[in-house]
Design a protein around this motif. Structure first.
Motif, mmCIF file in Angstrom:
data_model
loop_
_atom_site.group_PDB
_atom_site.id
_atom_site.type_symbol
_atom_site.label_atom_id
_atom_site.label_comp_id
_atom_site.label_asym_id
_atom_site.label_seq_id
_atom_site.Cartn_x
_atom_site.Cartn_y
_atom_site.Cartn_z
ATOM 1 N N GLU A 1 0.827 -1.207 0.000
ATOM 2 C CA GLU A 1 0.000 0.000 0.000
ATOM 3 C C GLU A 1 0.863 1.260 0.000
ATOM 4 N N SER A 2 1.947 1.221 0.746
ATOM 5 C CA SER A 2 2.852 2.366 0.792
ATOM 6 C C SER A 2 3.509 2.580 -0.569
ATOM 7 N N PHE A 3 3.942 1.504 -1.195
ATOM 8 C CA PHE A 3 4.552 1.595 -2.515
ATOM 9 C C PHE A 3 3.553 2.140 -3.531
ATOM 10 N N THR A 4 2.314 1.689 -3.489
ATOM 11 C CA THR A 4 1.276 2.149 -4.408
ATOM 12 C C THR A 4 1.021 3.649 -4.215
ATOM 13 N N PHE A 5 0.939 4.070 -2.954
ATOM 14 C CA PHE A 5 0.720 5.482 -2.661
ATOM 15 C C PHE A 5 1.835 6.339 -3.267
ATOM 16 N N TRP A 6 3.091 5.953 -3.005
ATOM 17 C CA TRP A 6 4.215 6.749 -3.489
ATOM 18 C C TRP A 6 4.329 6.706 -5.004
ATOM 19 N N ALA A 7 3.969 5.608 -5.629
ATOM 20 C CA ALA A 7 4.004 5.520 -7.087
ATOM 21 C C ALA A 7 2.968 6.463 -7.706
ATOM 22 N N ILE A 8 1.773 6.495 -7.122
ATOM 23 C CA ILE A 8 0.721 7.395 -7.631
ATOM 24 C C ILE A 8 1.114 8.853 -7.382
ATOM 25 N N ALA A 9 1.657 9.145 -6.194
ATOM 26 C CA ALA A 9 2.074 10.515 -5.877
ATOM 27 C C ALA A 9 3.166 10.978 -6.840
#
Length: 109
Positions: free
Chosen positions: A7-15
């Motif tokens: 979830e953290s990786f997904t958040f940072w990728a989208i950001a």
């Protein structure tokens, strides 16, 4: 992988992707060396149009096509249009304008 890490990786990728898209729109405008803005060229064109109108009024007065009272009325209307304030600040006693006055007026705009 831990679900929190995904979830953290997904958040940072989208950001990161959203930041990249925003920068793609902003950076070209910041670093472009374009011509003066449309507002500046529009203001210059407006000033030139008013100068031409003033010159036409002066020529008509000199040629006798306008009476002095008509000239004063036309010049008053010219100031009202130039001022854009409905005539409240237009100088009532001003009759003639030379090129230097128009240049000073252009600088103030």
């Amino acid at each position: 992988m831990d679900p929190g890490t995904v979830e953290s990786f997904t958040f940072w990728a989208i950001a990161l992707a959203m930041t990249g898209v925003a920068l793609a729109f902003v950076l070209p405008r910041l670093f472009s060396r374009s011509a003066p803005s449309d507002a500046a060229s529009s203001a210059t064109a407006t000033i030139e149009a008013y100068r031409a109108q003033a010159a036409d009024l002066d020529r008509d007065l000199a040629a006798g096509a306008l009476a002095e009272s008509e000239y004063r009325q036309a010049k008053q209307e010219w100031w009202v249009a130039l001022d854009g304030a409905g005539g409240a600040d237009a100088p009532p006693a001003l009759i003639r304008i030379d090129a230097a006055d128009c240049a000073h007026l252009g600088v103030s705009l």
